[in-house]
Every structure is written in structure tokens, then in C-alpha cells.
Enzyme design. Sequence first.
Site, PDB file in Angstrom:
ATOM      1  N   SER A 174      -8.396  -0.203  -5.286  1.00 17.78           N
ATOM      2  CA  SER A 174      -8.627   0.203  -3.906  1.00 17.78           C
ATOM      3  C   SER A 174     -10.129   0.446  -3.695  1.00 17.78           C
ATOM      4  CB  SER A 174      -7.778   1.426  -3.571  1.00 17.78           C
ATOM      5  OG  SER A 174      -7.420   1.422  -2.200  1.00 17.78           O
ATOM      6  N   LYS A 223       0.862  -1.194   0.000  1.00 20.82           N
ATOM      7  CA  LYS A 223       0.000   0.000   0.000  1.00 20.82           C
ATOM      8  C   LYS A 223       0.894   1.239   0.000  1.00 20.82           C
ATOM      9  CE  LYS A 223      -4.177   1.423  -0.299  1.00 20.82           C
ATOM     10  NZ  LYS A 223      -4.934   1.093  -1.510  1.00 20.82           N
TER      11      LYS A 223
END
Length: 615
Positions: free
Chosen positions: A404, A198
Site C-alpha cells: 500500500s 482493499k
Amino acid sequence: MTKLIKNLWYGLDLTRKIILNLVFFLLLFWMIAMIASTGDKPSVEKGVALVLQPQGYIVEQLTYRDPIEVATQEATGREEPPETSLYDLIDAIENAKDDNRITTLVISTRYLWGSGVTKLQDLAVAIKDFKESGKKVIAYDDNYTQGQYYFASLADEVYMGHQGGVFLTGFSRIGTYFKSLLDLVGVNVHVFKVGTYKSAVEPYIRDNMSEEAKEANKAWLGDLWGDFTQNIATHRSLEVDDISAYINDYKESLSTYKGDSAKLALEKGFVDKLMSRIEFRDYMIDLVGKDDDLRSFKQISHKSYLKAIRGPFPYVNPRTDKVAVIIAKGTIVNGNQKEGSIGGDTVSNLIRKARLNDKVKAIVLRVDSGGGSAFASEIIREELVKAQQDGIKVVASMGDVAASGGYWISATADEIWARPSTITGSIGIFGMLPTFEKPLNKYGIFRDGVGTTKYSNPVDTGLPLSQDVADIIQTGIDAGYEKFLQIVGEGRGMSRDQVDAVAQGRVWSGAQAHKLGLVDQLGSLNDAVKSAAALAGIEKYDTWYVKRKLSEQERLLTELFGNGDAKEQLAGYVNAPKQPGLKSKMLEQINASLRELDIWNDPKHAYANCFCSFQ
């Protein structure tokens, strides 16, 4: 006192008359504009060429721009980057195929600033279908950048100016990093995240890209580039190795051709012939005839053509079964938002509007988003789940990016479609809070006070973040990640550990996601619509694009000041939108990284976002 009251009454009465007169004239101007616009419908002359000349960026959905602000910007020369609707281009191509007034399709890329790969692939499908009519497709430009060339390569004949060139560069993912700057000014950036890959927060906590991010980025960029080069090779009857050699040997080849980049592109088979603008204009006049008013060949722009063939108002047949298409484009944020951002409440309302229409049998959510607020993403997904519970089939169709939060809102659809070049995945979550106590204190600014509990003022950007609050936020981020895994597992029929293995915030190409089970099918929006209809068991149906209804004020201002779209251009190449220079590009890259901070409004400071743009 009597005189004062009379004067006040006179003033109020005068103000009332002025306001009423102003409203009257505004309505009068609006009616005149409406009448003028209906009488200004262009005609399509027989034998003309349809010119596709997209301006600025090709987009899924035009960004809403306040008409008054647009008019002000035009007057001062500060215009926003223009946009061209992908679906307007496709609609024009599809209609022109069977229109005997249109003889030729001309692709002009001069004012095209950029486009995602999947949008170019959707255009490729429409143009391939157009060619089946037997009509010719011709492309011309002075010079071709990489994206421009992909678009031009779809043509039967590709022409270029004598001073031009075809410069292919490959894809890259370059970020702007601020850690040293933030350290220099004393800003504390508190980061909370789950997921090894991430990397959305890296610009604020590092001065370079992490090895994990490089690993993931190289993988999906490689997939996209392979798909891109294979497409061009197919369009131009070349080999992929020919394209690789052209790029890798460009410096040496250019030296061999004594710096003549146009001749190099011609000899390597990327263009069919070199022509000046005058030569191309004469060639087209011989092909389709001359337009004396334009002093050029007979032509009509795609926007004028659509205006000529479309009715003045969109019509939705209330009696037919429907597949509703809802476009979710931009960053996902909480609340109501205009086109260009995905408002959790706005998109939920559109889904509800479709769900409550008894003729809607399926919903296709078209996603072009790197994500944003986890809270807003869940609000949207919950409305889609409700539609499924009501018996409506839900299909997600992914554009350039559905990662996402963009994947979050897609995960529990009955079916997920993507292009091989779609950027998706990035199943992870993070939180970020900057505090500015050090720079404020340095200049003599301090914040202090009292509260009834230790959480009375949990987040104050002028005070240090307490460890207790930091722990609470991190606990929420951990829970958000588990929620994300649960949602994907339920939607994809995978266990928690199976999802975690392909999650961790890692970005995948559509082709990779398909192999991993994160995507069901590879194809276009049109493929997704057909599949949704099949899932719903309907053969005859209309496709209904569900859009936000403009307010009365927005409609009035739009009619008075224009709709804010890019100005229409013909192939005469006049009043071209100015492309940004090097300084503007550099500033925009920095601003783009900071602009996200302005619209982050998740109530729990939890974000499912992927900064996965590339060039």
C-alpha cells in the site's frame, strides 16, 4: 511596597539560582556518564563464544522510547516489548567471522518473541557466510516455537531440552472485527474505498473476512509458507514433505511417542540431540572453556561484542563516495515522527540530507511498512523523485512488508528489490470516518450550531456526515486511486489498465510481485546496496545509514537514564523479559486494531494502508 518588591526579587533570584544549579548538575552528571561509559568498554577474551540472544522482536529499526518513560516503566514492572536490531545481529556475525578471538557462534532463542521471515532470511545469509570461516554454529533452547526454530535451524548443531518440542503450525491471517459492537453502541462508520481486495476497513464494517480477502490472503500466505518450509528443509537436509507430514500427523505421532514431543522432534530429524541446560553448559565448557565469573562457558553477547569493537561515536568519511541507506519502518503518518513510525516530513528530511551531500551517488530506501497516509507517502516519494532528477540513483529494498503506502513510496525507484517472502502490492486507497452522534444523543449529549456555508463544519464526529461531504471524500478517494495507478505505471513502465489488473488493493508475495513486474529483483538489503552502487557507476564506496539527529534534550536524557533498549542478557538466562500471557496477547490483538485510528492524520482522510500482518 519596598518590602514586597525585595521579597519578590529575593524569590526570583532564588529561583534563578535553583534553575542554574539544576542545569549545572545535569550537565555534570551527563559528563560523568560519558566518561564512565568510555571507560566501561568490554574486552573480548580469546577463545570465547559469541552468543546471539535476541530479545523480544527482531526489527529493522529500534523504536524510539522516551528514556524517562522507560525508566518509570521498569520501576513499575510495565515494560514495552523489547526489540533487537537486525543489523546489530548481522554486524556482530560479520565481524566475528574474521575475529580469531571468536571460536564459536551460539544461537539462543529463549527470549525471541517474533521476527518477520525476511529478517530471518537475512540472518541466514550472514550465518552461512560465517560458517565459511570454518567456525561452528550451535543452537540450544528448552523448546522451539516456529520462528525460534527457523533461527535455530541455521546452526550446524541444534540441541533442545528433554522436556521440549518443536511445534510448527503454518501461517495464518486472523483479524478482529468490530461491526456488531459498533452497531450495538450506535457508531456510524463511513467508509470510502477503491479496490475489490482493499480489506483494511473490513474490521469496522464486517464481522468476518470477505471471500475476496480470503482468496488473496490464502495466495500470499501459501507462497510465504512454501518459502519458509523450503528454507528449513534446506537447513536441516530434510524434504518439504517431511515437514508437512510432521505437522499434519503431529497428533498421531505424539500419541505414538506417548506424549514425548522432544523425542518426536529428535526422531524426525529436527534436532540433533536432547540436552538439559546443565548438559549443554558442560558441553560448551568442554568446547570453549569455562568462565568462572559467569559459572558457565566463555562467552560474550552480541551487544557487548559490538560495544567492544565499535568506536564511541559513528564516523562518516567525508571524502568517499557513498550509498545512503534510509530506513522507513512503521505506519506512514503526516508530519515529524520518531523512530517506530514513518513521518512524512522526517523521512523527507533524511532523503534531502542525503541528496544535498555531494558524495552520495545512490540512495537505498529500506521499506518495512504496510502504509498509512497517502499524503505523507507522496511527500516522501516526491523527495525521492527530486533526488533522481539531481542524478542520484534510487533503489527500494523491501523488508517483511512494503505494501500500500509502502509500495507507493517505492514505486518510482530506479530498481525495486524484495524477498520472495515480502508482503507487497495492496495498490488501493480508502478513507474512513466514524461518527458518534447516536451514542452521544442516547446519553443526552447533542451538538448544534451555525456556519457561513454548508461546508463550514464538514467533519464533526458528534454529527451525522452529510451526503455532500461523503461524495466529496469519495471523489477524492477515486482520484487518489487513479494517482496511485499513475505513479505505479510511470515507475514500472505499465499502462493504467495493466496496473489496475494487479492492483484493486490485492496483496502479493514478493515472488508473485516479481512475476507481475511490480518488483525487479529478489534479494537482500545488501544486494540492493550493491546494485545501487553499480547503477551509480561507483566501485569503491561507503554505506551510510542516514538517521534522525537526536535533540540535545534527547541525548542528555539518554545518557542520564539509558537508551531504552532491551537489557543485555548473556547465556546465563537471568532477568529474562517476560513473554506476554494469553490475556495480554488477546488484549494486544484488539488494541493493535484500534491503535491505528489514533495515528491516522491524513489531511484528506485518504489512506493507502494494508493490515497484512500474519502469524
